[in-house]
Design an enzyme around this catalytic site. Structure first.
Site, PDB file in Angstrom:
ATOM      1  N   LYS A 226      -8.444   1.822  -3.730  1.00 31.07           N
ATOM      2  CA  LYS A 226      -7.672   0.918  -4.607  1.00 31.07           C
ATOM      3  C   LYS A 226      -8.342   0.703  -5.964  1.00 31.07           C
ATOM      4  O   LYS A 226      -7.669   0.479  -6.968  1.00 31.07           O
ATOM      5  CB  LYS A 226      -7.431  -0.433  -3.928  1.00 31.07           C
ATOM      6  CG  LYS A 226      -8.688  -1.169  -3.510  1.00 31.07           C
ATOM      7  CD  LYS A 226      -8.803  -1.193  -2.029  1.00 31.07           C
ATOM      8  CE  LYS A 226     -10.149  -1.711  -1.586  1.00 31.07           C
ATOM      9  NZ  LYS A 226     -10.346  -1.627  -0.164  1.00 31.07           N
TER      10      LYS A 226
ATOM     11  N   GLU B  55     -18.603  -7.123   3.451  1.00 29.43           N
ATOM     12  CA  GLU B  55     -19.714  -6.254   3.064  1.00 29.43           C
ATOM     13  C   GLU B  55     -20.971  -7.106   2.899  1.00 29.43           C
ATOM     14  O   GLU B  55     -20.888  -8.323   2.768  1.00 29.43           O
ATOM     15  CB  GLU B  55     -19.421  -5.614   1.700  1.00 29.43           C
ATOM     16  CG  GLU B  55     -18.061  -4.995   1.553  1.00 29.43           C
ATOM     17  CD  GLU B  55     -17.980  -3.620   2.148  1.00 29.43           C
ATOM     18  OE1 GLU B  55     -19.035  -2.987   2.292  1.00 29.43           O
ATOM     19  OE2 GLU B  55     -16.870  -3.202   2.489  1.00 29.43           O
TER      20      GLU B  55
ATOM     21  N   ASP C 239     -10.889  -7.517  -5.145  1.00 35.11           N
ATOM     22  CA  ASP C 239     -10.204  -6.557  -4.265  1.00 35.11           C
ATOM     23  C   ASP C 239      -8.699  -6.867  -4.215  1.00 35.11           C
ATOM     24  O   ASP C 239      -7.867  -5.966  -4.388  1.00 35.11           O
ATOM     25  CB  ASP C 239     -10.829  -6.638  -2.864  1.00 35.11           C
ATOM     26  CG  ASP C 239     -10.137  -5.754  -1.861  1.00 35.11           C
ATOM     27  OD1 ASP C 239     -10.365  -4.543  -1.894  1.00 35.11           O
ATOM     28  OD2 ASP C 239      -9.341  -6.274  -1.051  1.00 35.11           O
TER      29      ASP C 239
ATOM     30  N   LYS D 156      -5.290  -4.686  -5.728  1.00 38.56           N
ATOM     31  CA  LYS D 156      -4.112  -4.387  -4.897  1.00 38.56           C
ATOM     32  C   LYS D 156      -2.828  -4.924  -5.528  1.00 38.56           C
ATOM     33  O   LYS D 156      -1.803  -4.239  -5.542  1.00 38.56           O
ATOM     34  CB  LYS D 156      -4.320  -4.954  -3.490  1.00 38.56           C
ATOM     35  CG  LYS D 156      -5.429  -4.213  -2.729  1.00 38.56           C
ATOM     36  CD  LYS D 156      -5.839  -4.956  -1.476  1.00 38.56           C
ATOM     37  CE  LYS D 156      -6.914  -4.211  -0.706  1.00 38.56           C
ATOM     38  NZ  LYS D 156      -7.518  -5.030   0.361  1.00 38.56           N
TER      39      LYS D 156
END
Ligand code: HSE
Length: 414
Positions: A102, A187, A198, A202
């Site tokens: 992404k 993570e 993130d 998206k």
């Protein structure tokens, strides 16, 4: 019949999941692709002694690039450096590329789609948004008869897990993050998830596809969940809301309002009951109304499911670009509304000595506000929800309040 050869670049979680799922269901996959498919290479710099597919491993990208038999490449390396260069080179040679990356699609999607079209191949990225949830293909195929009005969704599994633990188990943000890391969801460096980057990538991909113009992540106001507290979670609950990290993009006149931030989501909205690592994306079209896509937004085989779906689609379209999967590039953010100009309701939590004495003043300032009750409410604390106003207007009023009270939290209502 000749065999269509595939290469997988990156033998990490998604790469190994893709190889596993492909061979598990190879027979039915080939039947549906109406051709024989096989994985010829797996690219990774690491060694995997004893791996059942050790004979396919290579460390040399050029072996894949220069092998004319390889027509489809799954780029599952991630990142924007090598992945970008390799993808450009592969597409320029007419090899289709499918990806879960992404970050790369959000940064260079328009350019890579154009290179694919020029070279009569495909750049497919179903796995880049929502893991295993079909959302890219529905947007440019099944829903193509609609003018898309709005997309709003829970696009990050890690933050949804953290918020779920805060809501249902009263874990603090730090405790919930630690648990997410222990369970392998977050993570070691969780910045991209918890700061909203993130989810931002998206929503940029979905918005670009739905509205036809590249929305770069830099164009989008983005804030994460690091400042959400258990106090906010409890006030929200008492007012009939759950706090969720929402990525949204919506047409407002001839512009778009795009944003990623924590939101109070009414418990009547289905997004409020999407918990744990699950994702859900609501799409509103002028014909279909609202549709909701729900499922596992991350994970080895869930993401592999979307990658394999793209491999099959790429195989069915060799030499034929899928023209509905495209958008124009953009060179300025003029088509994105300044988010402070958009109308919104905001949940506000303030503290001060004898804070209740400011209630009347606050009500008058906004016309009215909904004060939120809380069991065992600390007498120095007050929470309320403003009426819907342009955000800069709300800020002006809050600036007045901040001269007397400390503004502890501000969270937009969906
Ligand atoms: N870190 C991402 C998430 C992985 O938690 O949703 C899937 O994109």
């Amino acid at each position: 019949m000749s065999i269509t050869k595939i290469a997988v670049m990156g033998y990490g979680v998604v790469g190994s999941g893709t190889v596993e799922l492909f061979y598990k269901n190879k027979e039915s996959i080939c039947k549906k692709a109406d051709r024989e498919l096989d994985i010829k290479y797996i690219l990774d710099l690491r060694d995997f002694p004893g791996d059942p597919f050790e004979d396919k491993l290579t460390k040399d990208f050029n072996v894949i690039l220069n092998d004319d038999e390889v027509q489809i490449v799954a780029e599952l390396m991630g990142g924007k450096t090598f992945a970008y260069e390799y993808t450009k080179q592969l597409l320029s040679k007419g090899k289709s590329v499918v990806t879960s990356n992404k970050e790369l699609v959000a940064a260079h999607g328009a350019e890579l789609l154009a290179i694919a079209k020029k070279n009569k191949c495909n750049y497919l990225f179903e796995a880049s948004v929502g893991g295993g949830i079909p959302i890219i293909r529905p947007l440019h195929q099944c829903l193509v008869g609609n003018k898309i009005e709005k997309i709003a969704g829970i696009l990050n599994g890690t933050t949804n897990f953290i918020l779920t633990k805060m809501i249902y188990d009263q874990l603090s943000f730090d405790e919930a993050l630690k648990l997410a890391q222990q369970l392998g969801y977050a993570e070691k460096d969780p910045t991209a998830d918890i700061e909203g980057y993130d989810a931002c990538r998206k929503i940029c991909i979905l918005g670009s596809l739905a509205f036809g113009k590249h929305i770069y992540p830099e164009y989008v106001h983005c804030s994460g969940i690091t400042r959400v507290t258990l106090d906010d979670v409890e006030y929200a609950d008492n007012a009939g809301y759950a706090i969720k990290l929402i990525g949204s993009v919506e047409a407002e006149g001839d512009k778009l309002n795009a944003m990623v931030c924590p939101r109070l989501v009414s418990k009547n909205n289905m997004l409020a009951s999407v918990n744990d690592v699950y994702n859900a994306i609501s799409v509103t079209g002028d014909g279909v109304g609202e549709v909701l896509f729900y499922g596992r937004g991350a994970g080895k085989l869930a993401t592999a499911s979307a990658v394999v779906g793209d491999i099959v689609d790429a195989a069915k379209h060799i030499g034929r670009p899928i023209v509905s999967l495209a958008w124009e590039d953009s060179s300025s953010r003029d088509f994105i509304i300044r988010y402070k100009e958009s109308a919104v309701s905001i949940y506000v939590r303030i503290t001060a000595d004898e804070v209740d004495s400011y209630k009347e003043e606050i009500s008058e300032m906004f016309g009215y506000v909904d004060f939120i009750p809380r069991k065992r409410r600390c007498e120095k604390e007050l929470a309320f929800i403003t009426p819907k106003l342009a955000e800069f207007e709300i800020d002006k009023r809050l600036e007045q309040i901040s001269k007397k009270c400390k503004i502890e939290s501000k969270i937009r209502v969906l």
